[in-house]
Every structure is written in structure tokens, then in C-alpha cells.
Design an enzyme around this catalytic site. Structure first.
Site, PDB file in Angstrom:
ATOM      1  N   LYS A  74      -3.392   5.795   7.858  1.00  0.00           N
ATOM      2  CA  LYS A  74      -2.950   5.465   6.498  1.00  0.00           C
ATOM      3  C   LYS A  74      -3.413   6.558   5.542  1.00  0.00           C
ATOM      4  O   LYS A  74      -4.547   7.047   5.638  1.00  0.00           O
ATOM      5  CB  LYS A  74      -3.519   4.109   6.088  1.00  0.00           C
ATOM      6  N   SER A 150      -0.686  -2.552   0.499  1.00  0.00           N
ATOM      7  CA  SER A 150      -0.482  -1.120   0.395  1.00  0.00           C
ATOM      8  C   SER A 150      -0.273  -0.419   1.732  1.00  0.00           C
ATOM      9  O   SER A 150       0.076   0.766   1.779  1.00  0.00           O
ATOM     10  CB  SER A 150      -1.676  -0.489  -0.320  1.00  0.00           C
ATOM     11  N   SER A 174      -3.852  -5.976   1.678  1.00  0.00           N
ATOM     12  CA  SER A 174      -3.053  -4.819   2.088  1.00  0.00           C
ATOM     13  C   SER A 174      -2.812  -4.681   3.585  1.00  0.00           C
ATOM     14  O   SER A 174      -2.006  -3.864   4.003  1.00  0.00           O
ATOM     15  CB  SER A 174      -3.694  -3.531   1.561  1.00  0.00           C
TER      16      SER A 174
END
Length: 496
Positions: A74, A150, A174
Site C-alpha cells: 500500500k 483507504s 481502511s
């Protein structure tokens, strides 16, 4: 190319390598081909590391649990030395990490091969993945819709079969929000269970933790076995769990287990009928299996907690921008970041230390109340989100809101915005679609989203379970049981 590459989970691919049925190079080639085929329309991967991946294949330990398995990181906190880490912002478009994060150090030892970084909203601040700098990531179930955020880029990458596992973190939902929107399994570990360093002992004051998004429960459990453990300078500790989470998957849950559930938003806001149905259907299924299931709300003040969450959130954005100035060697300007980010940071600057401490105290009160709650109930079940996935662009600000934010930013109206009660307004509007996930972040509890429902439009809808701090074992046992049940969404059928 490996036939049906996208249908395997991480353990499945590593077993092929162990049996010498495929080579790690073949796995990497298959993953790259799938990324190149799908990424132009999904926009999940924003930084590619293909050459490094091919070089890394020759150095991996073939006895490692995930030897040769393709993996995507990520684009925030999961730093690889010398590689870009932009945090979804043009502010860091030229930044390259000075060292590996502890997460990456531990992940290398699992045997995975890094192929790149996935898309995130700017500074991972939103529950959708539509950064201005990179553009939106799209949900592979229906590309008109968001995969959430996210960790939206990672969720899309796993759900579309680019990789079987991808890096994720969770500071307010997230991991669980994109898992719910993309039909994946997503577990947020107990605070302190996984590393956030080096040089940081806490992320978002302990609200944010690192883990992965997966197609299968066993991949998540095995990864947590490999990632867990204390780190140098870590601010939080949890009991040293010497048992294997992977071994828990074969253990049957006691029928004495008690499950509380609620479909009411802790903010008093609307919950979509499909999201309510997902929970009610699951409650009925669990009751038919013989478990004790009762409708019961968590004993916390949802409004107070939301406001305390945003006090931290504003302060963290202000700190992020202040830290950025040291990294880039100059003052950060409004045009360096998205307007909303700038205004959030501005409010953070006028939030005083006393307010911040009081907000942390709210977290501790909630943690105590939830520990007491879990003396009666083993699990707390809710919808993961209050609404199914929104369409891309649906949650954009109106022209009036955009104008107001731009004006507030240019005129530095942080104090007036606070006095007008804008904090409470932003909190309620921002969280009305995802009001259920923050509780576990603030109390430090483990929580998971499991794929148990499809809407009438054919979109995934997750169900969330929370357990007492340190009880990931219970969550994995429940998830493994549900994974074998007829209500579990079969991602492989979708991909085919």
C-alpha cells in the site's frame, strides 16, 4: 503463464512452488500479465517494481511460507528503501523512502515478492480511493463504483486476481471497508499486534494498524502469524500469543458462544436496507446453528466517539503537513495538497492540547466499556458499512462546498470553522456511510469484515464482527466456519 492463476490464494500458490509444479518466476510473470491486462481500467497499481521483483525471485527462501507469491504494498507506511512512496499526494511525487518499514522487513521474510504499490486517497484520509493526483481506483465487481478506502487499490488488486494478497492498514476502517465493498476477507488486528515502525511507536495514536487484504481466511491467519510480535520502540504491547492463528481455523466454536448484534448506526444516521439485511440474515443463520444471538447495541456514545476520532484526525493531518516540510525542505503550500486536506490540517493547527487529551480519554472510556461488554458477549456483529459502495464521484463535494473549502483555506479560517461547529458537521457527514468501523480502532479491539451478502445490484456487502482485545483467535475460528457456509460469497465465481 499459470492456468487459473487468479483462482488461487497465497497458500495455494506457495504449495504449487513447493511441489515444483510452478516456479516463482512463472508466478511473477502471471501476476504482471494480469496487472497489465486489468490495471488500465481499474487503476489499482500506481507504482510498479517489476525489474526489482524479477531480481528478488532469485534471492527468496524457497522454504518460506509464501515463497514466490506475488504481493502488492500500500502506498502509505509500507516503505521500500529507494522506492517511491507518495501517500497518494503530489506533495511527495519525488520522494523515495530512506529505509524499509518494519512491515516490509517482516513481509520479506514470508517469501512474498513485491510488485509495486497500490493506490490510496491522499494521506489515506478517506473511505474512498479517488485521489486527485492518481485518479480513482474502480471496483472490479462494477467499475462504476468505488472499492472503498483507504486500502482501495489493494482491495481491487486482490478482488480482480492481480495478486492473492495485498498490503493494507486500518485507522478507521481502511481494511474492513474495502473488504466489504470488494467481497474480501479483511481483519484489523488488535492494537500493537503488528509493527508500524521504525522510528514510529504508534500510528494515528494507536488507531491505525497494519495487516493485509485476502481472498481467504487462511491467508490472513498465516500472515498474522508471520507479522505479529513486538517491535523496537513500539508504544503498545499485547499478550504474547504463542499459538498459531492458522491452527485456530480447525477448531470448532463452542455453542456457548454469545453474539450481540445491532443494525443501528451509532451516529443515529440511516442504514441501508441491504446492509441491515446482511446482518439480520447472518444472525438468523448463526442462531439456526445453535449459537446464542441477541440484539444489543454497544454501550458507547457514538457521537462523542466520532468527535474524538476527528479531533485526532485533524491533529494527525496537521502533523503530517508539518513533517512533510522537513522532508521536502520548504513550507507546504495550499496548492501542494487537495483543498480538503489543507482545511483539515488548518483545523488541526487550532485544536489545543487539552482538547486532544480529552479525546484520548474518550477512547479509554470506550475501551473499558467494551471490555465489560465482552465479558457477556464473545462477538459484536454489525454491518461493516451503512451503505453499499457509492458510485465513482458520487461523494465529491458540491460546487458550493468546494468553493467554501477553497475560500476557508485561502483565508486561513481554522478558528472560525471550529467555532461554527464545523467539526461535528464534518464528522457526521464523513462517517454516515461508514459509522461502524471506527469503534474497534479507538478501543484497540480486533475486528473483521466477512463477505456474506450481495445486494440486488450484485455488489458485495460485508458483515463486521468485533471481539475483545487479543482475541483474534475467536474471530478466525468464526470466519473459518462461515467460509465453509452457504452464505459466504464465492469470489472465484465472480471472477469467472
Amino acid at each position: 503463464m499459470i492456468q487459473d492463476y487468479e483462482s488461487y490464494d497465497g497458500i495455494g500458490l506457495s504449495e504449487l512452488v513447493a511441489k515444483k509444479e510452478v516456479t516463482p518466476n512463472e508466478l511473477i510473470s502471471s501476476a504482471i500479465a494480469r496487472i497489465e491486462e486489468l490495471n488500465p481500467k481499474l487503476n489499482a497499481v500506481i507504482h510498479k517494481m517489476y525489474e526489482d521483483a524479477r531480481m528478488a525471485v532469485g534471492k527468496i527462501n524457497l522454504n518460506a511460507p509464501f515463497a514466490g507469491v506475488p504481493f502488492l504494498l500500500k502506498d502509505i507506511s509500507q516503505a521500500v528503501q529507494g522506492e517511491k512512496l507518495t501517500q497518494g499526494s503530489k506533495l511527495f511525487q519525488t520522494y523515495r523512502a530512506g529505509q524499509d518499514s518494519e512491515y516490509v522487513v517482516r513481509m520479506r521474510k514470508t517469501g512474498v515478492v513485491f510488485l509495486g504499490h497500490t493506490n490510496v486517497p491522499e494521506f489515506a484520509l478517506m473511505g474512498i480511493t479517488e485521489p486527485k493526483f492518481y485518479g480513482p481506483t474502480r471496483n472490479p465487481w462494477n467499475t462504476d463504483y468505488t472499492p472503498g478506502g483507504s486500502s482501495g487499490g489493494s482491495a481491487t488488486a486482490v478482488a480482480s486476481g492481480m495478486v492473492p494478497i495485498a498490503g493494507a492498514n486500518d485507522g478507521g476502517g481502511s481494511i474492513r471497508i474495502p473488504a466489504a465493498y470488494c467481497g474480501l476477507f479483511g481483519l484489523k488486528p488488535t492494537r500493537g499486534r503488528t509493527p508500524v515502525g521504525p522510528q514510529y511507536g504508534r500510528a494515528w495514536q494507536g488507531a491505525s494498524v497494519e495487516h493485509v487484504l485476502t481472498k481467504t481466511v487462511r491467508d490472513s491467519a498465516c500472515m498474522l502469524d508471520l507479522l505479529k510480535g513486538p517491535e523496537k520502540g513500539g508504544a503498545f504491547s499485547v499478550p504474547n500469543d504463542r499459538s498459531s492463528y492458522l491452527s485456530q481455523l480447525d477448531k470448532a466454536l463452542s455453542k456457548e458462544v454469545k453474539i450481540a448484534f445491532s443494525v443501528k448506526s451509532p451516529l443515529g444516521t440511516e442504514v441501508h436496507p441491504e446492509c441491515r439485511q446482511a446482518v439480520v440474515k447472518t444472525a438468523k443463520f448463526l442462531e439456526e446453528l445453535g449459537f446464542i444471538v441477541e440484539e444489543k447495541e454497544a454501550p458507547v456514545d457514538g457521537i462523542k466517539l466520532a468527535n474524538s476520532y476527528f479531533t485526532m484526525y485533524f491533529g494527525e493531518v496537521a502533523a503530517t503537513l508539518a513533517n512533510a516540510e522537513e522532508i521536502i525542505g520548504r513550507k507546504v503550500k495550499m496548492e501542494d495538497v487537495e483543498p480538503t486536506t489543507w482545511v483539515l490540517g488548518m483545523i488541526g493547527k487550532v485544536t489545543n492540547a487539552g482538547e486532544f487529551v480529552l479525546s484520548m480519554q474518550e477512547w479509554d472510556v470506550a475501551a473499558y466499556k467494551m471490555e465489560m461488554f465482552h465479558e457477556t458477549y464473545d462477538f459484536y456483529m454489525t454491518p461493516t458499512t451503512a451503505f453499499p459502495p457509492a458510485k465513482i464521484g458520487e461523494l465529491d463535494q458540491s460546487k458550493m462546498e468546494s468553493f467554501f473549502i477553497q475560500l476557508a483555506g485561502k483565508l486561513h479560517l481554522g478558528k472560525p470553522l471550529k467555532k461554527m461547529g464545523i467539526v461535528e458537521q464534518i464528522a457526521k457527514k464523513s462517517l454516515m456511510r461508514t459509522p461502524f468501523t471506527q469503534l474497534a480502532n479507538l478501543t484497540g479491539q480486533p475486528a473483521m469484515s466477512v463477505p456474506l451478502h450481495l445486494t440486488a445490484d450484485g455488489l458485495p456487502c460485508g458483515v463486521q464482527f468485533m471481539a475483545a482485545r487479543g482475541r483474534e483467535d475467536l474471530l478466525f475460528q468464526l470466519a473459518a466456519m462461515l467460509e465453509k457456509s452457504p452464505i459466504w460469497i464465492d469470489l472465484h465465481k465472480f471472477m469467472n
